[in-house]
Enzyme design. Structure first.
Site, mmCIF file in Angstrom:
data_model
loop_
_atom_site.group_PDB
_atom_site.id
_atom_site.type_symbol
_atom_site.label_atom_id
_atom_site.label_comp_id
_atom_site.label_asym_id
_atom_site.label_seq_id
_atom_site.Cartn_x
_atom_site.Cartn_y
_atom_site.Cartn_z
ATOM 1 N N LYS A 169 65.495 41.185 28.186
ATOM 2 C CA LYS A 169 64.346 40.264 28.181
ATOM 3 C C LYS A 169 63.272 40.897 29.062
ATOM 4 C CE LYS A 169 62.169 37.416 30.041
ATOM 5 N NZ LYS A 169 60.711 37.633 30.314
ATOM 6 N N GLY A 200 60.193 36.880 25.721
ATOM 7 C CA GLY A 200 59.975 35.449 25.938
ATOM 8 C C GLY A 200 59.563 35.154 27.353
ATOM 9 N N GLY A 202 59.834 33.837 31.153
ATOM 10 C CA GLY A 202 60.916 33.875 32.138
ATOM 11 C C GLY A 202 61.667 32.556 32.272
ATOM 12 N N PRO A 203 60.957 31.466 32.532
ATOM 13 C CA PRO A 203 61.669 30.207 32.771
ATOM 14 C C PRO A 203 62.393 29.662 31.540
ATOM 15 C CG PRO A 203 59.425 30.120 33.662
ATOM 16 C CD PRO A 203 59.519 31.366 32.829
ATOM 17 N N GLY A 206 64.365 33.903 29.906
ATOM 18 C CA GLY A 206 65.035 34.554 31.034
ATOM 19 C C GLY A 206 66.093 33.645 31.638
ATOM 20 N N GLU A 244 67.297 43.748 42.050
ATOM 21 C CA GLU A 244 66.343 44.663 42.699
ATOM 22 C C GLU A 244 65.106 43.825 42.976
ATOM 23 O OE1 GLU A 244 66.874 47.589 43.673
ATOM 24 O OE2 GLU A 244 68.753 47.983 42.622
ATOM 25 N N CYS A 278 57.573 48.215 44.259
ATOM 26 C CA CYS A 278 58.403 47.463 45.206
ATOM 27 C C CYS A 278 58.729 48.284 46.452
ATOM 28 C CB CYS A 278 59.648 46.902 44.535
ATOM 29 S SG CYS A 278 60.454 48.080 43.475
ATOM 30 N N GLU A 375 55.232 40.385 50.788
ATOM 31 C CA GLU A 375 54.932 41.435 49.813
ATOM 32 C C GLU A 375 53.654 41.023 49.074
ATOM 33 O OE1 GLU A 375 57.535 41.891 46.319
ATOM 34 O OE2 GLU A 375 57.493 44.030 46.769
HETATM 35 P P1 ADP Z 1 56.408 38.744 38.820
HETATM 36 O O1 ADP Z 1 56.145 37.516 39.648
HETATM 37 O O2 ADP Z 1 56.104 39.987 39.528
HETATM 38 O O3 ADP Z 1 55.916 38.637 37.405
HETATM 39 P P2 ADP Z 1 58.969 37.820 38.251
HETATM 40 O O4 ADP Z 1 60.072 37.901 39.216
HETATM 41 O O5 ADP Z 1 58.295 36.506 38.030
HETATM 42 O O6 ADP Z 1 57.950 38.886 38.700
HETATM 43 O O7 ADP Z 1 59.387 38.358 36.832
HETATM 44 C C1 ADP Z 1 60.355 39.336 36.578
HETATM 45 C C2 ADP Z 1 61.109 38.972 35.317
HETATM 46 O O8 ADP Z 1 61.771 37.736 35.539
HETATM 47 C C3 ADP Z 1 60.220 38.759 34.082
HETATM 48 O O9 ADP Z 1 60.903 39.268 32.933
HETATM 49 C C4 ADP Z 1 60.105 37.262 34.004
HETATM 50 O O10 ADP Z 1 59.872 36.788 32.694
HETATM 51 C C5 ADP Z 1 61.476 36.830 34.485
HETATM 52 N N1 ADP Z 1 61.528 35.464 35.029
HETATM 53 C C6 ADP Z 1 60.544 34.767 35.651
HETATM 54 N N2 ADP Z 1 60.972 33.537 35.981
HETATM 55 C C7 ADP Z 1 62.252 33.439 35.578
HETATM 56 C C8 ADP Z 1 63.260 32.422 35.646
HETATM 57 N N3 ADP Z 1 63.024 31.240 36.193
HETATM 58 N N4 ADP Z 1 64.481 32.709 35.138
HETATM 59 C C9 ADP Z 1 64.750 33.906 34.574
HETATM 60 N N5 ADP Z 1 63.848 34.890 34.480
HETATM 61 C C10 ADP Z 1 62.621 34.679 34.955
#
Ligand code: ADP
Length: 468
Positions: A169, A200, A202-203, A206, A244, A278, A375
């Site tokens: 994803k 898709g 993240g929330p 993911g 990471e 990072c 950060e």
């Molecule tokens: P940034 O804030 O730098 O965009 P994130 O940590 O939000 O970094 O995003 C890294 C990855 O985690 C992306 O693929 C994003 O879609 C996913 N992501 C963001 N929120 C969630 C969540 N609640 N659960 C699972 N994956 C998520």
């Protein structure tokens, strides 16, 4: 650019969800394309397919799997330039850097895993026990946008070599480079279901992947905040988790260092990829005795990073990734100034279009200030003075993060001694080159587990002891 399908079971399939993600060029603020935003049903289908593909893939020999990685490398290598151009378009990395790092580095890492199979011990005798390393199972890989293809390859290549199957994803901001990887997977004719791509939000997608009972391991790169949520989702079915996360790395310049080189390289490190790295050395620690000299050098070095169109060959500093990111970086700079920092570089006007932030150097930053603790993920360097080596180490370790760091000294043994006291997963002495075979990962809240090289492969294996 438009992609309408996701990749499941070796085929491009239409997602059940009709939602989409719009992708913007951060240099122009124009929408450059759309990709599907898969939903829970699509994740279910991808995970089921990865489960079905697992027994056959896991039963192949490491050499057979490595041969597939080798084929994948060839199909990806042909796309080197297209990869760089795509990342420049969707992320804003200057093209020259994109060729070297956004395209070159992942190819190097993929090559290293194709080559590792022959040397790695997948089983060994310990007394009368045969200790065997077996694939963890189905891996959910959730990746960010800052080094998009590198972060995908750093998970997918060792996972596949280990015998795991993968559902990837990628980040919403940079999906098109994930499609290039998937095109290469398809052409390399990896067995169906071994690699699946589901784009898709993240929330939604993911979170569904991290929580899915059919996923045995989640490998995540991204913010510490989301990493914590992922651990919670994964805990429900005791999944293995590799994280990471963020960093706030210190660049310690000792009083006997070549100051000109140390500051110049240090500023370059902090500005790389518009500071969206990072491991970036975002805190420069300088002895009081050489402080004003270092500030002058840092300001001069920052002036060599004027913002510019990332497609032009001489540009070194492009935009940050999004309007949200820019607003967050600017807010951090304001907080720094309100806490007493002095702006020694960064006041110049940014173009009116594009999410540009000028290369910024903040002096007189105190170790507990927000800009020294959080950060920022933008082209912002905090310079902090210190009295002696002891205090430099204390300041460097005064962080919830522990990803990386640097030490500069005319005396390598002195630098090694300081490096040994840093609570971080890696340290570079006198600007040493990145080693793609060395373990990469964080202490403290910078993460769990290691990527790259043989240590990165270890993560995707579980260990069985058979006595006889
Ligand atoms: P940034 O804030 O730098 O965009 P994130 O940590 O939000 O970094 O995003 C890294 C990855 O985690 C992306 O693929 C994003 O879609 C996913 N992501 C963001 N929120 C969630 C969540 N609640 N659960 C699972 N994956 C998520």
């Amino acid at each position: 650019m438009k992609r309408t399908h996701i990749y499941i079971g070796g085929e491009w399939v239409r997602p059940a969800s009709t939602d989409v993600v719009e992708v913007e060029n951060p240099a122009t603020e124009q929408i450059i394309g759309v990709v599907p935003a898969a939903g829970v049903t699509d994740i279910d289908r991808a995970v089921q397919t990865a489960q079905d593909a697992l027994p056959h893939w896991a039963a192949l020999s490491p050499a057979q799997r490595a041969a597939y990685l080798d084929r994948l490398w060839q199909h990806l290598d042909r796309r080197r330039e297209e990869i760089a151009r795509t990342v420049t378009l969707e992320l804003g990395t200057p093209l020259k850097t994109a060729m070297a790092i956004q395209a070159g580095l992942p190819l190097t890492v993929l090559r290293s895993y194709a080559d590792l199979a022959g040397d790695y011990k997948f089983s060994e005798w310990v007394g009368h026990s045969l200790v065997v390393k077996e694939p963890v199972g189905v891996v959910g890989a959730i990746t960010p946008w800052n080094y998009p293809l590198h972060q995908m390859i750093a998970k997918v290549a060792p996972a596949l070599l280990a015998g795991c199957t993968v559902v990837l994803k990628p980040a919403e901001l940079t999906p098109f480079v994930a499609y290039l990887l998937t095109d290469a997977v398809h052409e390399a004719e990896l067995p169906a279901g071994v690699f699946n791509l589901v784009c898709g939000h993240g929330p939604v997608a993911g979170a569904a992947l991290a929580a899915h009972p059919g996923v045995d391991m989640v490998s995540f790169t991204g913010s510490t905040e989301v990493g914590k949520q992922i651990s919670v989702f994964a805990a429900a079915t005791v999944k293995k988790v590799a994280l990471e996360l963020g960093g706030k790395s210190a660049n310690i310049i000792l009083d006997d260092a070549d100051l000109t080189t140390a500051v110049k390289v240090g500023v370059g490190n902090a500005m790389l990829n518009a500071g969206q790295t990072c491991t970036a050395w975002t805190r420069m620690l300088v002895p009081h005795s050489r402080y004003e000299e270092a500030l002058e050098l840092a300001a001069a070095a920052a002036r060599k990073y004027p913002v510019g169109d990332p497609t032009l060959p001489d540009t070194r500093l492009g935009p940050v990734s999004s309007a949200r990111q820019r607003a967050s970086v600017l807010a951090h700079i304001d907080t720094g100034l309100s806490q007493g920092a002095r702006l020694v570089a960064g006041a110049d006007e940014a173009p009116s279009r594009g999410h540009y932030v000028p290369a910024t150097v903040l002096a007189d930053v105190k170790p507990d200030d927000v800009v020294a603790q959080e950060e920022i993920f933008g082209p912002v360097l905090a310079v902090i003075p210190y009295s002696d080596d002891e205090e430099a180490v204390t300041i460097a370790n005064n962080s919830r993060y522990g990803l990386s760091g640097a030490v500069w000294s005319g005396n390598e043994n002195r630098a090694l001694a300081v490096a040994g006291r840093l609570q971080t997963g890696s340290v570079d002495i006198n600007g040493a080159a990145f080693n793609p075979l060395a373990p990469f990962g964080g202490y403290k809240q910078s993460g769990i587990g290691r990527e790259l090289g043989r240590h990165g492969l270890d993560e995707f294996l579980q260990i069985k002891a058979i006595q006889r």
